[in-house]
Design an enzyme around this catalytic site. Structure first.
Site, PDB file in Angstrom:
ATOM      1  N   LYS A  31      -1.713  -6.462  -5.375  1.00 23.50           N
ATOM      2  CA  LYS A  31      -0.683  -5.891  -4.494  1.00 23.50           C
ATOM      3  C   LYS A  31      -1.211  -5.650  -3.076  1.00 23.50           C
ATOM      4  O   LYS A  31      -0.479  -5.831  -2.102  1.00 23.50           O
ATOM      5  CB  LYS A  31      -0.119  -4.599  -5.084  1.00 23.50           C
ATOM      6  N   THR A  32      -2.463  -5.228  -2.934  1.00 22.15           N
ATOM      7  CA  THR A  32      -3.008  -4.982  -1.596  1.00 22.15           C
ATOM      8  C   THR A  32      -3.058  -6.279  -0.796  1.00 22.15           C
ATOM      9  O   THR A  32      -2.754  -6.313   0.405  1.00 22.15           O
ATOM     10  CB  THR A  32      -4.408  -4.351  -1.681  1.00 22.15           C
ATOM     11  N   ASP A 217       3.259   1.560   0.176  1.00 23.56           N
ATOM     12  CA  ASP A 217       2.388   1.284  -0.978  1.00 23.56           C
ATOM     13  C   ASP A 217       2.504   2.417  -1.997  1.00 23.56           C
ATOM     14  O   ASP A 217       2.815   3.556  -1.641  1.00 23.56           O
ATOM     15  CB  ASP A 217       0.949   1.164  -0.473  1.00 23.56           C
ATOM     16  N   GLU A 218       2.241   2.104  -3.244  1.00 23.27           N
ATOM     17  CA  GLU A 218       2.236   3.108  -4.332  1.00 23.27           C
ATOM     18  C   GLU A 218       3.522   3.939  -4.316  1.00 23.27           C
ATOM     19  O   GLU A 218       3.489   5.175  -4.408  1.00 23.27           O
ATOM     20  CB  GLU A 218       1.006   4.037  -4.215  1.00 23.27           C
ATOM     21  N   GLN A 248       2.342   2.971 -13.753  1.00 25.82           N
ATOM     22  CA  GLN A 248       1.102   3.629 -13.336  1.00 25.82           C
ATOM     23  C   GLN A 248       1.385   4.936 -12.597  1.00 25.82           C
ATOM     24  O   GLN A 248       0.541   5.429 -11.849  1.00 25.82           O
ATOM     25  CB  GLN A 248       0.271   2.693 -12.460  1.00 25.82           C
ATOM     26  N   ARG A 587      -8.039  -0.737 -16.847  1.00 26.39           N
ATOM     27  CA  ARG A 587      -9.265  -0.654 -16.038  1.00 26.39           C
ATOM     28  C   ARG A 587     -10.290  -1.674 -16.525  1.00 26.39           C
ATOM     29  O   ARG A 587     -11.222  -2.012 -15.800  1.00 26.39           O
ATOM     30  CB  ARG A 587      -9.905   0.744 -16.110  1.00 26.39           C
TER      31      ARG A 587
END
Length: 693
Positions: A31-32, A217-218, A248, A587
């Site tokens: 996503k970044t 973002d987020e 998330q 993770r």
């Protein structure tokens, strides 16, 4: 621009520049990269003025990383783009229009400690007892309300109790003090731009005209203020791109509302929706497990993570007998990885609560595996644990000036620096301990607490002694009154200390405070690991968000631990726990082990454990299962034979202390005089280490 490094969905997210866009970005889906490439694409390919772009994320670190990546693509000119946190953006608005809000140019910003100091000052002015009305708790209540768009006037309708009434009084004086002091707190950085826009439509229109392209973002982590701020600025052009993953969203305790991302389609008509489901991080088997678990949530958007990576080994589900065996299993498997050449930094152990780390830490120490704790500190170095141990050391040795000075005013008793200086001078002049120098004043209250405990300690087990210290000292009460996430974690750690004393009693049969303090001194020093970067990482799942490791162990997957006991009565909270588990699983890059126990001692209480419901939600085909057998017996040395009777004068032998005689019996405690340097010891009656005759 060359977009060949992007997959098709990523390209679509970059090149869909007009109108509302919702990018649902699964874990590890890049996503970044999408956000930064989109910013560069707007400028380089669409000719958008960099000043027309607003990109917002949640941490300074994330904002810096995003800006650096854009600079790498576009060059130094990209430094001028507004890529920042919500708070930084809010501050830029306030600095431009401070007069409209009634502030002077030289306004100051108070951090959370400054806010707490101001609240304490107000409480002193109102003659409020900080033992009854905890300043931290009140600060958090005020902050939570401000982030929910509620000022002191709005808070009035929530006042139902005497406590609420006092909070309201403090809230009003706090707002007044801030304004009169030409000061803002961190919450104002978000709230005041909204106040400004509502009172000054022209200023809102200026910002809407300026920021024609907005990227958030987020988005699943936005609270009410952040959500409204975003909505107001994007209302004219609606060229808003939000990126996030409701699966998330794990910060509801901070005010985050995952429904903001779920409601995007209602807030913006006919938005484009793009799913980023291709994962670049994990093996397919790990993703299958993650997909299985999160599919049980109802409040979500349907997406299914997949990867071009290898299928990878099955995820191992291992059931240990108890928490000691769980720690040994984890450490053994880590040792195997290290022997194969895996770096320590590529391994992580994740747990739901900080208190779980203690047993893992001790197993690491015993096997000399270097580690670090992220988001917390080593168990024995945590303030509340050091305070409790300091109390125990003073009870054992009242001449211990160092530990006495640590806790004489913990929790606060109004004993200040001048009193301590006077006591120290008196002790020095009279060649006595500070403890003996205490004759009167508030410090005498402290001394009386210690004396009261010392009078009865000979009749108590270690665990009972710890309980008494926590009660009489006020450590438990002061933390309970705070009613914060931090204070609850500290209370959990203090309760976990009871597990240490209980285990010591059961392992050795010894209830001697002296012996116990010697033992924990040997495991409480980890100076040698402080400066080593190549270490195994131990952390809570909350701390792990945004990180990745080749090899991951998730421990304590039991009902009441993960999912946490506090979530059991609420469907919403269980769904957040499930999202937390999804974050933990994703993770892992190469291999994942899920571990739980058949029975567990936590907070000094031993119970049989039920496997976490999240385990049962995983298809068998993705798991390699290792269950402990029902007839498995372990730790026989912990057994207490309650049928053995003793009399004064009985001759006994002990595995460590040798031969001795029973000189006292008090319930479950034996006092034994040993015929060597060990002297008199208090031991658990019926412990396997003691034999009659």
């Amino acid at each position: 621009m060359n977009l060949d490094t992007l997959n098709e969905q990523q390209k679509k997210a970059v090149t869909t520049t007009e109108g509302p866009l919702l990018v649902l970005a699964g874990a590890g889906s890049g996503k970044t990269k999408v956000l930064t490439t989109r910013i560069a694409y707007l400028i380089k390919e669409k000719g958008i003025d960099p000043d027309s772009i607003l990109a917002i994320t949640f941490t300074n670190k994330a904002a810096k990383e995003m800006k650096d990546r854009v600079v790498n693509i576009l060059g130094p000119s990209a430094y001028g783009i507004q890529i920042s946190t919500f708070h930084s953006f809010g501050l830029s608005i306030i600095r431009e229009h401070y007069e409209k809000l009634g502030y002077k140019r030289n306004f100051t910003i108070l951090d959370s400690d400054d806010s707490l100091t101001m609240i304490k000052k107000i409480m002193r002015e109102l003659n409020l007892d900080t033992q009854i009305y905890n300043p931290r708790s009140i600060r958090n209540i005020i902050s939570g309300n401000k982030n929910g768009m509620v000022d002191s006037n709005g808070y009035e309708k929530f006042v139902h109790t005497e406590f609420d009434e006092k909070v309201l009084q403090i809230f009003k004086k706090y707002e007044k003090s801030l304004f009169e002091g030409n000061s803002l707190d961190f919450d104002d950085l978000l709230l005041l731009p909204l106040v400004l826009f509502k009172k000054n439509p022209a200023i809102l229109q200026q910002n809407q005209e300026k920021y024609q392209y907005i990227l958030i973002d987020e988005y699943q982590d936005t609270n009410e203020v952040q959500y409204l701020l975003t909505k107001m600025i994007s209302a004219k052009y609606k060229n808003i791109c939000v990126v996030g993953d409701e699966s998330q969203s794990i910060y509801s305790f901070r005010g985050a509302n995952y429904r903001n991302i779920l409601n995007f389609e209602k807030d913006y008509k006919n938005p484009e929706i793009i799913l980023l489901e291709k994962n670049y991080r994990s093996t397919q088997n790990i993703l299958n497990v993650a997909n299985n678990i999160i599919s049980n949530n109802t409040q979500k958007k349907d997406k299914n993570l997949w990867t071009d990576n290898e299928e990878g080994p099955k995820v191992v589900y291992h059931q240990s007998y108890n928490e000691k065996d769980e720690a040994l299993y984890v450490v053994d498997k880590i040792a195997e990885l290290l022997e194969k050449g895996v770096n320590e930094r590529d391994i992580a152990v994740l747990y739901r609560t900080n208190a779980q780390s203690r047993v893992i830490e001790e197993a690491m120490l015993r096997t000399n595996i270097p580690y670090k704790i992220v988001g917390s500190v080593y168990f024995y170095n945590r303030k509340e644990i050091k305070d409790l141990i300091a109390y125990l050391k003073v009870i054992h040795n009242t001449a211990d000036n160092i530990n006495l000075l640590r806790v004489i005013n913990v929790p606060r008793r109004g004993i200040g620096a001048k009193t301590i200086e006077r006591l120290s001078d008196s002790a020095y002049l009279n060649n006595t301990s500070i403890y003996d120098a205490i004759k009167d004043g508030k410090e005498l209250i402290f001394k009386n607490i210690i004396e009261e405990i010392r009078e009865v300690m000979s009749d108590l087990t270690l665990t009972e002694l710890v309980d008494l210290v926590l009660e009489k000292s006020g450590l438990n009460q002061s933390l309970s009154l705070e009613k914060t996430i931090e204070s609850e974690i500290r209370l959990e750690n203090l309760r976990e200390f009871r597990t240490i004393t209980k285990e010591f009693e059961e392992r050795h049969g010894i209830i001697s405070l002296e012996e116990f303090l010697y033992e924990i001194s040997l495991v409480a020093d980890v100076e040698e690991y402080k400066n080593n970067d190549n270490v195994v990482t131990l952390m809570t799942v909350h701390s792990a968000k945004g990180l990745e490791f080749d090899y991951v162990f998730i421990v304590g997957l039991e009902e009441g631990i993960f999912p946490h006991m506090n979530s059991s009565d609420s469907t919403d909270e269980i769904e957040e726990e499930r999202r937390l588990c999804y974050v933990a699983v994703t993770r892992a890059k190469k291999a994942l082990r899920l571990v739980n126990t058949k029975k567990r001692t936590i907070y000094g209480i031993t119970n049989f454990s039920l496997p976490s419901r999240f385990i049962s939600e995983i298809d068998d085909e993705y798991l390699e299962v290792e269950l402990v057998e029902d007839n498995f017996e372990i730790n026989n040395n912990y057994k207490i034979d309650e049928t053995v009777e003793y009399s004064i004068g009985d001759k006994v032998s002990h595995d460590i202390f040798g031969k001795g005689y029973v000189v006292g019996i008090d319930g479950k405690i034996l006092t034994i005089a040993f015929s060597n340097q060990h002297g008199i010891k208090k031991l658990m009656k019926g412990h396997k280490s003691i034999k009659k005759g």
